[in-house]
Design a protein around this motif. Structure first.
Motif, PDB file in Angstrom:
ATOM      1  N   MET A  77       0.794  -1.166  -0.031  1.00 22.50           N
ATOM      2  CA  MET A  77      -0.097   0.135  -0.051  1.00 22.50           C
ATOM      3  C   MET A  77       0.812   1.421   0.124  1.00 22.50           C
ATOM      4  O   MET A  77       1.970   1.268   0.873  1.00 22.50           O
ATOM      5  N   THR A  78       0.555   2.252  -0.991  1.00 18.91           N
ATOM      6  CA  THR A  78       1.574   3.188  -0.790  1.00 18.91           C
ATOM      7  C   THR A  78       0.845   4.343   0.123  1.00 18.91           C
ATOM      8  O   THR A  78      -0.459   4.369   0.243  1.00 18.91           O
ATOM      9  N   ILE A  79       1.672   5.130   0.781  1.00 18.60           N
ATOM     10  CA  ILE A  79       1.187   5.922   1.767  1.00 18.60           C
ATOM     11  C   ILE A  79       1.453   7.348   1.572  1.00 18.60           C
ATOM     12  O   ILE A  79       1.149   8.164   2.312  1.00 18.60           O
ATOM     13  N   GLY A  80       2.170   7.576   0.435  1.00 15.47           N
ATOM     14  CA  GLY A  80       2.466   8.997   0.177  1.00 15.47           C
ATOM     15  C   GLY A  80       3.652   9.429   0.743  1.00 15.47           C
ATOM     16  O   GLY A  80       4.188   9.008   1.810  1.00 15.47           O
ATOM     17  N   LEU A  94       3.947  11.436   4.309  1.00 14.26           N
ATOM     18  CA  LEU A  94       3.641  10.514   5.518  1.00 14.26           C
ATOM     19  C   LEU A  94       4.908   9.569   5.546  1.00 14.26           C
ATOM     20  O   LEU A  94       5.190   9.362   6.725  1.00 14.26           O
ATOM     21  N   ARG A 147       6.999   9.445   9.222  1.00 16.06           N
ATOM     22  CA  ARG A 147       6.767   8.039   9.852  1.00 16.06           C
ATOM     23  C   ARG A 147       8.419   7.912  10.007  1.00 16.06           C
ATOM     24  O   ARG A 147       8.694   7.423  11.089  1.00 16.06           O
ATOM     25  N   ARG A 184       1.591   5.801  29.062  1.00 18.92           N
ATOM     26  CA  ARG A 184       2.555   5.108  28.078  1.00 18.92           C
ATOM     27  C   ARG A 184       2.166   4.490  26.899  1.00 18.92           C
ATOM     28  O   ARG A 184       2.082   4.434  26.129  1.00 18.92           O
ATOM     29  N   ARG A 201      -3.950   5.584  15.228  1.00 19.55           N
ATOM     30  CA  ARG A 201      -3.802   6.810  14.265  1.00 19.55           C
ATOM     31  C   ARG A 201      -2.976   6.580  13.190  1.00 19.55           C
ATOM     32  O   ARG A 201      -3.451   6.972  12.117  1.00 19.55           O
ATOM     33  N   ASP A 202      -1.935   5.755  13.341  1.00 16.01           N
ATOM     34  CA  ASP A 202      -0.879   5.690  12.233  1.00 16.01           C
ATOM     35  C   ASP A 202      -1.497   4.741  11.120  1.00 16.01           C
ATOM     36  O   ASP A 202      -1.446   5.118   9.753  1.00 16.01           O
ATOM     37  N   SER A 203      -2.392   3.915  11.492  1.00 21.85           N
ATOM     38  CA  SER A 203      -3.042   2.699  10.553  1.00 21.85           C
ATOM     39  C   SER A 203      -4.250   3.414   9.877  1.00 21.85           C
ATOM     40  O   SER A 203      -4.532   3.520   8.881  1.00 21.85           O
ATOM     41  N   GLN A 231      -4.268   6.872   9.462  1.00 23.61           N
ATOM     42  CA  GLN A 231      -3.433   7.940   8.518  1.00 23.61           C
ATOM     43  C   GLN A 231      -3.047   7.261   7.267  1.00 23.61           C
ATOM     44  O   GLN A 231      -3.232   7.434   6.044  1.00 23.61           O
ATOM     45  N   GLN A 232      -2.738   6.015   7.531  1.00 27.86           N
ATOM     46  CA  GLN A 232      -2.182   5.177   6.276  1.00 27.86           C
ATOM     47  C   GLN A 232      -3.164   4.660   5.521  1.00 27.86           C
ATOM     48  O   GLN A 232      -2.974   5.035   4.319  1.00 27.86           O
ATOM     49  N   ALA A 233      -4.237   4.224   5.806  1.00 26.77           N
ATOM     50  CA  ALA A 233      -5.492   4.056   5.172  1.00 26.77           C
ATOM     51  C   ALA A 233      -5.994   5.224   4.425  1.00 26.77           C
ATOM     52  O   ALA A 233      -6.386   5.126   3.166  1.00 26.77           O
ATOM     53  N   ALA A 259      -4.208   8.015   3.682  1.00 27.15           N
ATOM     54  CA  ALA A 259      -3.094   8.421   2.834  1.00 27.15           C
ATOM     55  C   ALA A 259      -2.939   7.499   1.434  1.00 27.15           C
ATOM     56  O   ALA A 259      -2.837   8.146   0.577  1.00 27.15           O
ATOM     57  N   ALA A 260      -3.396   6.338   1.404  1.00 30.07           N
ATOM     58  CA  ALA A 260      -3.232   5.306   0.559  1.00 30.07           C
ATOM     59  C   ALA A 260      -4.416   5.800  -0.495  1.00 30.07           C
ATOM     60  O   ALA A 260      -4.140   5.617  -1.988  1.00 30.07           O
TER      61      ALA A 260
END
Lengths: 298, 539
Positions: free
Chosen positions: A1-4, A7, A11, B479, B489-491, B493-495, B497-498
């Motif tokens: 999957m590309t994430i740009g 980002l 990361r 923590r 949040r990362d996942s 954002q990743q979804a 961003a794709a």
């Protein structure tokens, strides 16, 4: 999957920062040789450590108390040894003085010696420990408990017994009050000093002291010996408590070291691993980002 | 013939538009909130009214618009994950600072507590030593200052949290106003034709707002959004069309909302976002402050109660060692004269020399020394089921009774503990403690307060360790929470961003493709011209 592209860079940056944080934390631990002391790092370990250090503080106090106690008891033992010798000599004087074969001149010199010994005995009864506190004054620890008044030796102390805590459940006397050692002024025979005064008075008489005087002084010898045995018994208990405290401390130190000290081998291995990971991550990041399709568009 | 020229021209224009958009994408690769755009195009079909003129082909290509890569569902998920992460991330540093401040390394009062109680322990061995008495006073001052400083630091920490809360609320209100302005512009452009830049701006503002508080966003067909406070669709309205409400943080931790069009204020708890994180941090700090206060208070009252049973160097009862003011949270050590430390018991209790048993009696409560000027005698009237009688020296009874299970008994003016081997007929003389007494029983009992004294009650040391452990557990949990919410949040954002982010490699590939299209269409135009020239030459 590309994430740009953006980002991807964010990361990568987050990852480097996290790794640098881990490395610097570990570096701090290695340089101090201790595990992270914060409860949040390991709540269970911190809980055990705090209980253990509290017990350590307690043992430190018991150790100090036992040392102070033993010092006083040793001093009392030495003093009573001296007092015993004095009484022994007074018994010999009483024997000699009561003997028919003793002439008035000899009796006079015996009286002089007896007066000297009486003086030394009072000195022993007023002896002090290493911190300057009286040994036989009860709670009266600053002024001499035995005073040589016109009417014999009087006790100015009390029957208090200073105690010190030597374990969670035990408090020990730091000595015996004067009347327990040198006799109760209210008792029938009076104190040892009264007996010595009667001996001296007897020596001053032409016919010498009464024959019963020898037994009276001998009783004093026994009383001093008994007191010394009692002091010795307390000292024994103190010594046993001291051994127990030492044993507990050894065990506790081991526990604390286990909780507090860093496993250096594990920490350095982990540090090495983190450094390698960081290097690999940096290298791959540079490799990936240095080439973009734009490089091939001519 | 002119058709070919037209077709070539339309292709040329479409390729140029696509190149422009790709260029825009590349230029904005690092712009926050920017979403990838692409040209949408369609075949240009011209319907001639006369069927005989229909050629069976179209008339080139038509650029129908610029599509903005945006998925409302994924954006919503990102916002939700951002709120959750922001709450944890905002609270964590405050909790870390709280824990750090309580630690010895951060100036916590632990070492001062140890110092004070070990000074008391040393004094118990030599109670009349002025030097050691001074050490007690100095370490006592140190403990009081340590606790006062800690309370002040915790209040500062609380103020810092309140300041950051205010900043967040202000920012949220600015964002809401900004969103209302953007919505005004979007509405002006009309349904479905809003400029992509405007929508990017709108979504960036919503994203930022979700970092401050949990919000519920609904996008209508006309590109206008309604924003509600909280995750649910029934929360109070924050933004409706061009109408923005204003929020304020209330003292009780609720967020007060003043509706745009007037009307009654509502209040709602936010369970996510920086405001929630700050609320949690403020709660932890104020709880810690309360517990430090209660701890200081218990030190002050327990030491005072015990010290009151003691006699100072002149035989006076001991006064309170510490004062703690719960309002100003200031603790003070009240003694400055070393002779006023009451190390000895107020009563001198002497077992009679003729006692058979080795039982012991001690004073367990305060007593007016005036009551002890005439000596009293305590008699053991029964050693088996211990019964005690207090008399005067003449033998007149004053009071009698039996000690309770813990050995405590109150007889006349005296509260005593009696224990050990008490034998019938044993006597104890009770009088006032002489001045400068070598008794250290009260100071020793004070030193025992530091740790569990066997009565099952936690000592002061354990009570403080308990506080530290609780805060530590909160920090550890926070923590973990930061780590899990970051992953979520990362996942998210990743979804998102794709589907919507700019990838430079992809743009580079498109650039090549579009450049080729441009060159090819330019060729079509050239051919059209050449065809025209050929035709002209034959004339």
């Amino acid at each position: 999957m590309t994430i740009g592209t953006a980002l991807f860079h964010t990361r990568a940056l987050d990852g480097f920062q996290r790794m640098n944080g881990d490395i610097s934390d570990l570096q701090n631990q290695v340089s101090s040789g201790k595990n992270d002391p914060r409860p949040s790092a390991d709540p269970v370990r911190a809980g055990r450590l705090s209980a253990a250090t509290e017990q350590q503080d307690r043992l430190t106090r018991y150790e100090a108390n036992i040392a102070a106690l033993s010092g006083r008891l040793d001093m009392a033992d030495t003093t009573l040894d001296t007092a015993g010798d004095i009484m022994q000599r007074l018994r010999e004087i009483a024997l000699r003085g009561a003997s028919d074969s003793t002439g008035p001149d000899e009796r006079a010199s015996l009286a002089i010696e007896a007066r000297e010994l009486r003086h030394s005995l009072i000195g022993a009864a007023n002896a002090r420990d290493a911190t300057g506190r009286t040994l036989f004054g009860g709670f009266n620890s600053e002024t001499d408990p035995y005073r040589d008044s016109g009417q014999g030796v009087v006790y100015a102390g009390n029957l208090g017994r200073p105690k010190l805590r030597v374990s969670e459940s035990t408090m020990l006397d730091t000595g015996l009050p004067g009347p327990d050692v040198f006799g109760d002024p209210q008792a029938a025979g009076g104190t040892i000093f009264d007996a010595v005064d009667r001996l001296i008075a007897g020596l001053d008489r032409p016919e010498g002291p009464a024959p019963g005087m020898v037994d009276e002084i001998a009783a004093g010898v026994n009383q001093i010996a008994d007191s010394r045995a009692r002091i010795g018994a307390i000292a024994n208990v103190a010594e046993r408590q001291g051994d127990a405290v030492t044993a507990r401390r050894v065990a506790l130190d081991k526990v604390i070291a286990g909780l507090e000290d860093l496993d250096l081998a594990a920490a350095t291995t982990r540090l090495k691993q983190l450094l390698v990971t960081r290097e690999a991550a940096q290298l791959t990041f540079v490799k990936i980002t240095q080439n973009s399709l734009f490089d091939y568009i001519r | 013939m002119s058709d070919i020229l037209q077709i070539g021209r339309s292709g040329l224009m479409a390729a140029r538009a696509a190149l422009e958009v790709t260029g825009e994408n590349i230029a904005n690769v690092n712009t926050p909130g920017y979403r990838r755009r692409e040209v949408t195009q369609a075949e240009n079909v011209v319907r001639s009214p006369a069927p005989e003129l229909r050629s069976g082909t179209g008339q080139g290509v038509l650029v129908t618009g610029v599509r903005r890569a945006f998925d409302a569902l994924l954006a919503g998920r990102t916002r939700e994950a951002t709120s959750a992460h922001s709450a944890a991330e905002t609270a964590q540093p405050y909790l870390e600072r709280l824990e750090g401040r309580l630690m010895p390394e951060g100036g916590g009062p632990g070492p001062a507590l140890d110092g004070f109680f070990s000074a008391l322990g040393s004094l118990a061995a030599t109670p009349t030593d002025t030097g050691l008495r001074n050490v007690v006073i100095e370490t006592g001052k140190g403990l009081a200052t340590g606790i006062t400083d800690l309370a002040a630091s915790l209040r500062d920490l609380g103020r810092g949290i309140a300041d950051e809360t205010t900043q967040n609320v202000d920012r949220a209100n600015q964002i809401l106003t900004g969103l209302a302005d953007v919505q005004t512009l979007i509405r002006r452009e009309g349904s479905g034709r809003a400029d992509a830049g405007l929508l990017d701006r709108r979504d960036a503002l919503l994203q930022e707002l979700s970092g401050i508080t949990a919000i519920n966003v609904r996008v209508a067909d006309n590109d206008l959004v309604t924003v509600r406070l909280g995750r649910d669709a029934d929360g109070p309205l924050l933004l409706d069309g061009a109408q923005a409400a204003q929020i304020a943080m209330q003292d009780d931790g609720l967020i007060g909302i003043r509706p745009a069009g007037g009307g009654a204020d509502t209040a709602r708890r936010t369970d996510s976002g920086a405001l929630h994180g700050l609320f949690m941090a403020a709660g932890s700090v104020s709880e810690a402050l309360n517990r430090v206060g209660a701890w200081a208070e218990s030190i002050a009252t327990q030491t005072a109660a015990l010290h009151a049973t003691g006699a100072d160097l002149e035989g006076r009862p001991g006064e309170a060692l510490f004062s703690y003011d719960a309002n100003s949270q200031v603790m003070q050590f009240r003694l400055s004269d070393p002779s006023r430390i009451a190390a000895a018991s107020l009563a001198l209790i002497e077992p009679a020399t003729g006692n058979v048993g080795t039982g012991h009696v001690a004073l367990a409560g305060p007593v007016d020394p005036a009551q002890l000027t005439a000596e009293l005698v305590l008699r053991v009237t029964d050693g088996v089921a211990p019964s005690l009688t207090l008399t005067d020296t003449a033998g007149t009874p004053i009071a009698s009774g039996q000690p309770d299970a813990s050995g405590r008994i109150t007889l006349g003016p005296l509260t005593l503990t009696a224990g050990g081997n008490l034998q019938t007929g044993d006597r104890f003389a009770i009088g006032a403690m002489p001045p400068r007494s070598g008794d250290g029983s009260v100071i020793g009992a004070l030193a025992d307060l530091r740790s569990d004294d066997g009565t099952g009650q936690d000592g002061f040391g354990a009570a403080y360790a308990g506080l530290l452990a609780d805060i530590g557990a909160q920090v550890a949990a926070m923590r973990d929470r930061v780590a899990t919410t970051a992953a979520q949040r990362d996942s998210a954002q990743q979804a998102e961003a794709a589907g919507s982010a700019v990838d430079l490699d992809a743009e580079a590939a498109k650039l090549v493709q579009q450049q080729q299209a441009y060159q090819a269409n330019a060729r079509v135009v050239t051919v059209a011209r050449e065809l025209f020239d050929t035709l002209l030459a034959t004339l």
